[in-house]
Every structure is written in C-alpha cells, then in structure tokens.
Design an enzyme around this catalytic site. Structure first.
Site, PDB file in Angstrom:
ATOM      1  N   ARG A 136     -14.035  11.886   3.779  1.00 38.53           N
ATOM      2  CA  ARG A 136     -12.747  12.493   4.131  1.00 38.53           C
ATOM      3  C   ARG A 136     -12.295  13.430   3.021  1.00 38.53           C
ATOM      4  O   ARG A 136     -11.772  14.522   3.272  1.00 38.53           O
ATOM      5  CB  ARG A 136     -11.683  11.414   4.350  1.00 38.53           C
ATOM      6  N   SER A 163      -8.258   3.836   7.797  1.00 36.05           N
ATOM      7  CA  SER A 163      -8.632   3.465   6.431  1.00 36.05           C
ATOM      8  C   SER A 163      -7.692   2.415   5.852  1.00 36.05           C
ATOM      9  O   SER A 163      -8.138   1.392   5.324  1.00 36.05           O
ATOM     10  CB  SER A 163      -8.638   4.715   5.541  1.00 36.05           C
ATOM     11  N   ASP A 215     -15.392   2.050   6.432  1.00 28.80           N
ATOM     12  CA  ASP A 215     -14.387   2.814   5.689  1.00 28.80           C
ATOM     13  C   ASP A 215     -14.902   3.218   4.319  1.00 28.80           C
ATOM     14  O   ASP A 215     -14.582   4.309   3.830  1.00 28.80           O
ATOM     15  CB  ASP A 215     -13.096   2.004   5.537  1.00 28.80           C
ATOM     16  N   LYS A 221      -8.669  -2.106   5.884  1.00 25.98           N
ATOM     17  CA  LYS A 221      -8.782  -2.817   4.605  1.00 25.98           C
ATOM     18  C   LYS A 221      -7.723  -3.900   4.472  1.00 25.98           C
ATOM     19  O   LYS A 221      -8.012  -5.008   4.012  1.00 25.98           O
ATOM     20  CB  LYS A 221      -8.661  -1.838   3.431  1.00 25.98           C
ATOM     21  N   HIS A 229       0.846  -1.193   0.000  1.00 28.20           N
ATOM     22  CA  HIS A 229       0.000   0.000   0.000  1.00 28.20           C
ATOM     23  C   HIS A 229       0.881   1.243   0.000  1.00 28.20           C
ATOM     24  O   HIS A 229       1.920   1.287   0.645  1.00 28.20           O
ATOM     25  CB  HIS A 229      -0.906   0.031   1.227  1.00 28.20           C
TER      26      HIS A 229
END
Length: 432
Positions: A168, A183, A161, A187, A82
């Site tokens: 957001r 967030s 989320d 996930k 990520h």
C-alpha cells in the site's frame, strides 16, 4: 475467475463477489497472485471504493488468513488503542504502559511507517536491544504476566495484511478507506480484545483531511468492531500540526519517556488521557471521565506507568539501565535550524509536508527495504497561533546524514503560512 478479470470488475466500479475476493486475498498471501496484480487491484479499489459487504468480507479474509489470540482466561479487561496515523504521534508508547498499570491487559500489534506517518515499531526499536519480533507464545505469556506487549505482525497473525501493508505504501493507496479498514480491524480483531478506542486523525497531516471523511471512516470502523463483538469508541483529533514537541524516531521515544515520568507536552497528554479514559470507562474501572483522567495522572505521578514501561521494554530484551537519560542515546551527527520567513502569527502548517521531510531525514521509508536512521527527527519550537519574528527558529532538524538533512530543510520551505491574524486551534475535534 482470472485475476485480470477481477481487477477489471473493480476498475469499472463493480462489486467483487465473496468467492472472487477470497481467491485474490488467499492467492496473494500464498504467492500465487503477484505484487503487480495486487497493486492493480489496490489502485482499482482506491478509485472505485468498495461497498460495505466487500469491506466486511475483506476484513474477515485478512483475519482468517492467520491465527487469532485468545485472552478469555484473563480476569482483566483486554483492550487496545489505534491511531489512523499522524506526525509526532507517540501516544501508543505512553498509553499502552499506562493502561497496563491501570489493570487493563494490552496486546498491541503495531505497524511501521506508512506514507508520511511514523511507525510505532520503528520508534520502539530505537531502544537498545529491544525487539518487537517475538513469537506469539512469548507475546501471550508477556500479556498474561505483565499486562502488555507491543509487537509487529508475525507470520501467524493476519499474514495477508503483513504482505499488503508495505505494498500500500509503495503504490500510493494508503488513504483508501476500504484498505485502511481491512488493515486496522483485521489486526485488532486478531488480538483477541474486548474493547478498542480509535483515534481518527483529521487535518493537514492526516489521511482524512476533513471531518466528513473522518466520520465516514470512523463510523465504518466502529460498525466492523461491533460486528465482531468488540466495544469500539472513537475520538476525532486534529492533525493540523505535529503532536507534542518532537517527530522522528528516538526523539519521540525520548519524549514519551519524559511524558511517562511526568513531563509530557500538554497537547500530547490531553489526547493520551482522553483515549485512556474511554478504555477505563469501557473496563468499568470507573464510571466518570474526570475520574478516569485523574487515575491516569496519578499512575504517572506515582511512577507506576514508567515502571510498567520499563518492565515491558525489559521483557522484550531492551536495555533499560539509564534509559531515562535520554540525551545519552542516538546522538545525531548533524543538525540545523529552520527559521520563520516573516513576522506574524503561525496560521497553518502543511503537516503532511513535515512528515515527508521526516522521510527525507531518514525517519521513514520511501521503499519497504529502506533502512531508517534512529537519530533522525525534529523538535518543534512553536505551535499554531504563536506569534513569531522573522528569522526566529521554528524547527530543529537533525540526523546523521548531512545530504539528507539539506534535502529535508529545502522540503520544509513552503510548510508554514504566517499572517497578521491569530488562528484558533482545538486538539480534540469530536469525542464520540
């Protein structure tokens, strides 16, 4: 407790109890807490922060709002990557298939554009026919059978989320560390992974502008991952300029295709290989960083990473015939050049401003309901430290809306600082 009282507690710098935070998150997910109330809490969190207990509880509540994947039956190491968000960051599109070709299972749940940064889902969906909205069962089967699937959030995975994500963006609270942690990690934990590598961006095009801010976020993300038994590695990378040669929608997919076929930009491939090496080491595929990088280079040169990308795209209904002929897809109707205003060396770029100009072009969203233009994007001709002449082209901007193109060009005017001294630049700030 009444929602307004919970908001006041956080607004005044207090800590929210686990019970009250659960009431708020569960109520918002169920539609009992309004967008306005959640927006007010977001703003209070943005300014007052959260302590570690609150952050860990937020992650758990968001995780528990939906289902969790289980890939424990697989012999393969299950892992994901990520990024905290950047301009021109298309690493996931390259690295996911590359890791799958190396034998790692990659169940990747990605997001759409957020703030000034592009979204992997928006980019992938420019591939004709490809869908990132598939059922969890199809997602599970695809990871089992070909080793990778790249999808968006479903109603089953972290629905809290899913609702918060776009809010957001609309409320200007994207940079909040507690909200970023909630967030990202909810996930990733829900994916059922064993390992994770995080690319924490630092600099003018990142949400974290300094290495101090980046370390604060990175160390917290690592603690959360390890608390949920996920081996987590961090790389801090420089976002003082766009990554690779392009930023936008289809143009980034086209650049990713070139990279998978052996013609990737040096900075893009450096970061991709460093992140991939972390997961190959985690998986025990090799014990050497140099070998881990060589494995990835070989998978690209042998065409195996490209084959895996085509297999993944096809499984998600993408029309893959002729996809390597990237210039044949999403041809923009308009384009213009942005020129250097003086001679000298490029000393800095306002990369966030470049990202905002991309939104003006149509490559991102001002509101969650906005449509994006798959033809929108930029090609960058020069990097930091390059010597340029007055009137030399720096960026090619393109889309299919001439009015938006003019707005974006005007937005770019104060982006570059050009001076007499050459600026040094390092892509990888810290390998941790």
């Amino acid at each position: 407790m009444i929602p307004a009282e919970i908001i006041k507690i956080k607004r005044n710098g207090g800590s929210i109890s686990k019970t009250d935070l659960k009431t708020f998150v569960d109520g918002f997910t169920a539609g009992k807490i309004s967008d306005a109330q959640m927006s007010a809490l977001f703003m209070a969190i943005y300014f007052s922060g959260m302590d570690n207990d609150e952050i860990f509880m937020l992650v758990k509540l968001m995780l528990d709002s939906g289902q969790k994947m289980d890939f424990s039956h697989l012999e393969s190491y299950v892992a994901d990557k990520h990024s905290t968000g950047g301009v021109g960051d298309k690493v996931s599109i390259i690295l996911g298939p590359l890791l799958a070709a190396a034998g790692i299972a990659v169940p990747m749940i990605s997001g759409r554009s957020l703030g000034h940064t592009g979204g992997t889902l928006d980019k992938l969906e420019t591939i004709p026919g490809l869908t990132t909205e598939i059922s969890l069962e199809k997602f599970r089967q695809q990871v089992d059978s070909i080793g990778i699937s790249m999808i968006g959030q479903t109603q089953e995975i972290c629905p809290a989320d899913k609702k918060m994500y776009s809010l957001r963006n609309a409320t200007g609270t994207v940079e909040s560390i507690p909200l970023i942690c909630g967030s990202i990690m909810s996930k990733k934990i829900a994916e059922g992974i064993q390992g994770l590598v995080l690319d924490v961006k630092i600099g003018s095009g990142a949400f974290m502008k300094t290495i101090k801010q980046g370390r604060e976020l990175g160390e917290l993300l690592k603690r959360i991952g390890e608390d949920f038994n996920i081996r987590t590695d961090i790389i801090y990378s420089n976002m003082d300029q766009p990554l690779g040669k392009t930023a936008g929608l289809w143009c980034e997919v086209a650049e990713s295709i070139d990279a998978l076929r052996g013609a990737g930009a040096p900075d893009l491939m450096e970061l991709t290989f460093e992140l991939g090496a972390k997961l190959l080491l985690q998986a025990g595929i090799t014990s050497s960083r140099a070998t881990a990088i060589a494995i990835q280079q070989d998978l690209i040169s042998q065409g195996k990473a490209w084959d895996k990308f085509i297999e993944m795209a096809g499984a998600q209904k993408g029309k893959t015939a002729g996809l390597e002929k990237t210039s044949s897809f999403h041809i923009p109707r308009h384009e213009k050049l942005f020129y250097a205003h003086k001679s000298g060396f490029i000393q800095s770029m306002d990369t966030t401003r470049i990202g905002l100009a991309l939104i003006e072009l149509g490559a991102g969203r001002k509101n969650s309901s906005d449509n994006v233009d798959p033809t929108a994007g930029m090609v960058f001709f020069q990097k930091l430290g390059a010597e340029v002449k007055t009137g030399e082209p720096l960026i090619r901007c393109f889309n299919s809306n001439s009015r938006k193109l003019e707005i974006a060009l005007n937005y770019l005017k104060p982006t570059f600082r050009i001076g007499s001294d050459k600026t040094a630049y390092s892509l990888i700030i810290v390998k941790k």
